[in-house]
Design a protein around this motif. Structure first.
Motif, PDB file in Angstrom:
ATOM      1  N   LYS A  86      37.873 -22.291  -2.608  1.00  0.00           N
ATOM      2  CA  LYS A  86      36.640 -21.789  -3.212  1.00  0.00           C
ATOM      3  C   LYS A  86      35.454 -22.722  -2.997  1.00  0.00           C
ATOM      4  O   LYS A  86      34.303 -22.315  -3.184  1.00  0.00           O
ATOM      5  CB  LYS A  86      36.842 -21.539  -4.702  1.00  0.00           C
ATOM      6  CG  LYS A  86      37.079 -22.785  -5.538  1.00  0.00           C
ATOM      7  CD  LYS A  86      37.278 -22.428  -7.006  1.00  0.00           C
ATOM      8  CE  LYS A  86      37.513 -23.661  -7.864  1.00  0.00           C
ATOM      9  NZ  LYS A  86      37.745 -23.305  -9.290  1.00  0.00           N
ATOM     10  N   HIS A  88      34.842 -24.286  -0.038  1.00  0.00           N
ATOM     11  CA  HIS A  88      34.528 -24.404   1.385  1.00  0.00           C
ATOM     12  C   HIS A  88      33.098 -23.988   1.712  1.00  0.00           C
ATOM     13  O   HIS A  88      32.366 -24.714   2.396  1.00  0.00           O
ATOM     14  CB  HIS A  88      35.511 -23.582   2.215  1.00  0.00           C
ATOM     15  CG  HIS A  88      36.892 -24.159   2.248  1.00  0.00           C
ATOM     16  ND1 HIS A  88      37.912 -23.601   3.003  1.00  0.00           N
ATOM     17  CD2 HIS A  88      37.431 -25.252   1.636  1.00  0.00           C
ATOM     18  CE1 HIS A  88      39.016 -24.318   2.836  1.00  0.00           C
ATOM     19  NE2 HIS A  88      38.738 -25.314   2.010  1.00  0.00           N
ATOM     20  N   VAL A  89      32.696 -22.821   1.255  1.00  0.00           N
ATOM     21  CA  VAL A  89      31.369 -22.307   1.610  1.00  0.00           C
ATOM     22  C   VAL A  89      30.238 -23.153   1.016  1.00  0.00           C
ATOM     23  O   VAL A  89      29.335 -23.576   1.749  1.00  0.00           O
ATOM     24  CB  VAL A  89      31.222 -20.827   1.211  1.00  0.00           C
ATOM     25  CG1 VAL A  89      29.771 -20.366   1.345  1.00  0.00           C
ATOM     26  CG2 VAL A  89      32.126 -19.954   2.087  1.00  0.00           C
ATOM     27  N   ARG A  93      27.806 -25.295   3.408  1.00  0.00           N
ATOM     28  CA  ARG A  93      26.386 -24.926   3.405  1.00  0.00           C
ATOM     29  C   ARG A  93      25.512 -26.151   3.134  1.00  0.00           C
ATOM     30  O   ARG A  93      24.493 -26.373   3.810  1.00  0.00           O
ATOM     31  CB  ARG A  93      26.138 -23.841   2.361  1.00  0.00           C
ATOM     32  CG  ARG A  93      24.707 -23.311   2.363  1.00  0.00           C
ATOM     33  CD  ARG A  93      24.475 -22.350   1.217  1.00  0.00           C
ATOM     34  NE  ARG A  93      25.265 -21.140   1.346  1.00  0.00           N
ATOM     35  CZ  ARG A  93      26.134 -20.713   0.439  1.00  0.00           C
ATOM     36  NH1 ARG A  93      26.345 -21.437  -0.656  1.00  0.00           N
ATOM     37  NH2 ARG A  93      26.796 -19.591   0.615  1.00  0.00           N
ATOM     38  N   ALA A 109      36.079 -19.167   4.696  1.00  0.00           N
ATOM     39  CA  ALA A 109      35.399 -18.494   3.587  1.00  0.00           C
ATOM     40  C   ALA A 109      36.301 -17.399   3.051  1.00  0.00           C
ATOM     41  O   ALA A 109      37.413 -17.183   3.552  1.00  0.00           O
ATOM     42  CB  ALA A 109      34.078 -17.901   4.077  1.00  0.00           C
ATOM     43  N   GLU A 114      30.411 -14.215   4.738  1.00  0.00           N
ATOM     44  CA  GLU A 114      30.124 -15.611   4.428  1.00  0.00           C
ATOM     45  C   GLU A 114      30.308 -16.504   5.646  1.00  0.00           C
ATOM     46  O   GLU A 114      29.538 -17.445   5.873  1.00  0.00           O
ATOM     47  CB  GLU A 114      31.029 -16.095   3.298  1.00  0.00           C
ATOM     48  CG  GLU A 114      30.704 -15.518   1.935  1.00  0.00           C
ATOM     49  CD  GLU A 114      31.664 -15.978   0.874  1.00  0.00           C
ATOM     50  OE1 GLU A 114      31.200 -16.324  -0.226  1.00  0.00           O
ATOM     51  OE2 GLU A 114      32.891 -16.005   1.147  1.00  0.00           O
ATOM     52  N   ALA A 115      31.344 -16.227   6.437  1.00  0.00           N
ATOM     53  CA  ALA A 115      31.565 -17.006   7.655  1.00  0.00           C
ATOM     54  C   ALA A 115      30.418 -16.817   8.642  1.00  0.00           C
ATOM     55  O   ALA A 115      29.962 -17.781   9.281  1.00  0.00           O
ATOM     56  CB  ALA A 115      32.895 -16.599   8.301  1.00  0.00           C
TER      57      ALA A 115
END
Length: 371
Positions: A86, A88-89, A93, A109, A114-115
């Motif tokens: 959870k 990672h994004v 970013r 993601a 999101e990816a």
């Protein structure tokens, strides 16, 4: 932009659980031109483990220190994100926005959208972004790629891939959580590996069917999952991931118009890393090599279980090749060994699999070649 070509590139590792301690830290330190500089973890036991394994490594509590600098140190040259799914994004970013190169453990993601967002951000900022899909460097996968390149199987019709385990007792933790924000369960864990491999081997998916089940008492997330992919070129992939398999099937069974290839057993590199062995160590051991009795067998009309077919020497596994390619990309401007858009394509298949299982339908995907 290529980084300084003379001094080692300083790597900051976020997370020192299974992924960070078993995979990323050892592989980074085994790569020429990379040095593990900082580990981010707030867990006292993991801090002690990191210091013992890598004397001199700095410990940080906040991932932001890696791209903002802290304690008098400059931002690192590469951030490796090996923290829970959870995170990672948001972490990727933040690092990309700061212009710091990033490697993210799979899954990149929760969604393909999101990816794609992260891929676009990396392009806008001119910042390196790659996804750690180490199973592209498994021994069996490398062997199959060689067999396909040499035309030994003819036209492949069906690809069967199994990543099965017998773990009847729950281990707990976020990986087995049913909370959607945790992105737990085998579909996104082992499924990320087998789907990625299928797409690399046989190209884009056009249809997806799946069955995801929760078998173990008290389990919240899928622990026994089947995914069927129809590829644009006509190959059908049948992929199995499970923690409830009392009798393990072949890792790969690949059927072609000329011959088939069957391979049992898992690549030995993960087990070696868990035992504390290291690539390139001066201990007389050949890295990634497996014994002859585990070689797959190639043939037609014969059973490998009764000695049919011809043994095929297994290409040694090569996880170190991933970070070697990352180092080349950072220094020379070479392409990322695994791109964010490839990860997005994989996630689109995983999302389709989730929908297929939930709704009992076959999902059709629009063709989109990953960049």
């Amino acid at each position: 932009m290529p980084l300084n070509a003379t001094s080692p590139l300083r790597v900051g590792l976020v997370g020192y659980g299974l992924a960070g301690s078993v995979f990323h830290a050892p592989l980074v330190t085994a790569t020429e031109g990379l040095v593990l500089d900082v580990v981010v973890t707030s867990d006292p036991e993991r801090r002690a483990q990191a210091r013992e394994a890598y004397p001199g490594v700095r410990i940080a509590e906040s991932a932001a220190e890696l791209w903002e600098g802290g304690g008098g140190a400059d931002p690192v040259d590469l951030v490796v994100i090996a923290s829970p799914n959870k995170t990672h994004v948001p972490l990727a970013r933040a690092a990309l926005t700061a212009g710091v190169p990033v490697v993210v453990d799979k899954p990149l993601a929760a969604t393909a959208a999101e990816a794609e967002e992260l891929a676009a951000l990396a392009e806008r900022t001119g910042t390196f972004l790659s996804v750690f899909q180490n199973r592209r460097w498994d021994n069996d996968f490398l062997t199959l790629r060689r067999l396909l390149a040499e035309g030994e199987l003819g036209d492949v019709q069906r690809f069967e891939s199994r990543f099965e385990r017998w773990r009847p007792q729950l281990k707990g933790g976020w990986r087995e959580s049913g909370a959607p924000e945790e992105i737990g369960g085998l579909l996104y864990d082992l499924g990320s590996h087998v789907v990625d491999q299928a797409l690399v081997l046989f190209g884009p998916a056009v249809r997806v069917y799946a069955e995801t089940d929760v078998r173990r008492a008290g389990a919240e997330a899928d622990d026994d999952t089947f995914i069927a992919i129809t590829h644009a070129g006509g190959v059908r992939s049948h992929l199995y991931v499970s923690a409830t398999t009392a009798q393990l099937g072949p890792r790969f069974r690949v059927l072609g118009s000329r011959a088939g290839w069957v391979k049992y057993g898992l690549d030995p590199q993960e087990a070696a890393l868990r035992e504390g062995l290291r690539p390139g160590a001066d201990d007389g051991r050949a890295w990634g090599v497996e014994p002859e009795h585990l070689w797959g067998r190639l043939g037609a009309g014969e059973s490998p279980l009764t000695g049919g077919g011809t043994p095929v020497p297994t290409v040694p596994g090569d996880y170190p090749a991933y970070y070697a390619a990352v180092a080349d990309a950072l220094r020379e401007g070479e392409p990322a060994p695994v791109t964010a858009r490839e990860a997005a394509h994989c996630l689109a298949v995983l999302e389709a699999a989730r929908r297929s299982s939930d709704e009992g339908v076959t999902v059709t995907l629009a063709l989109a070649d990953p960049a």
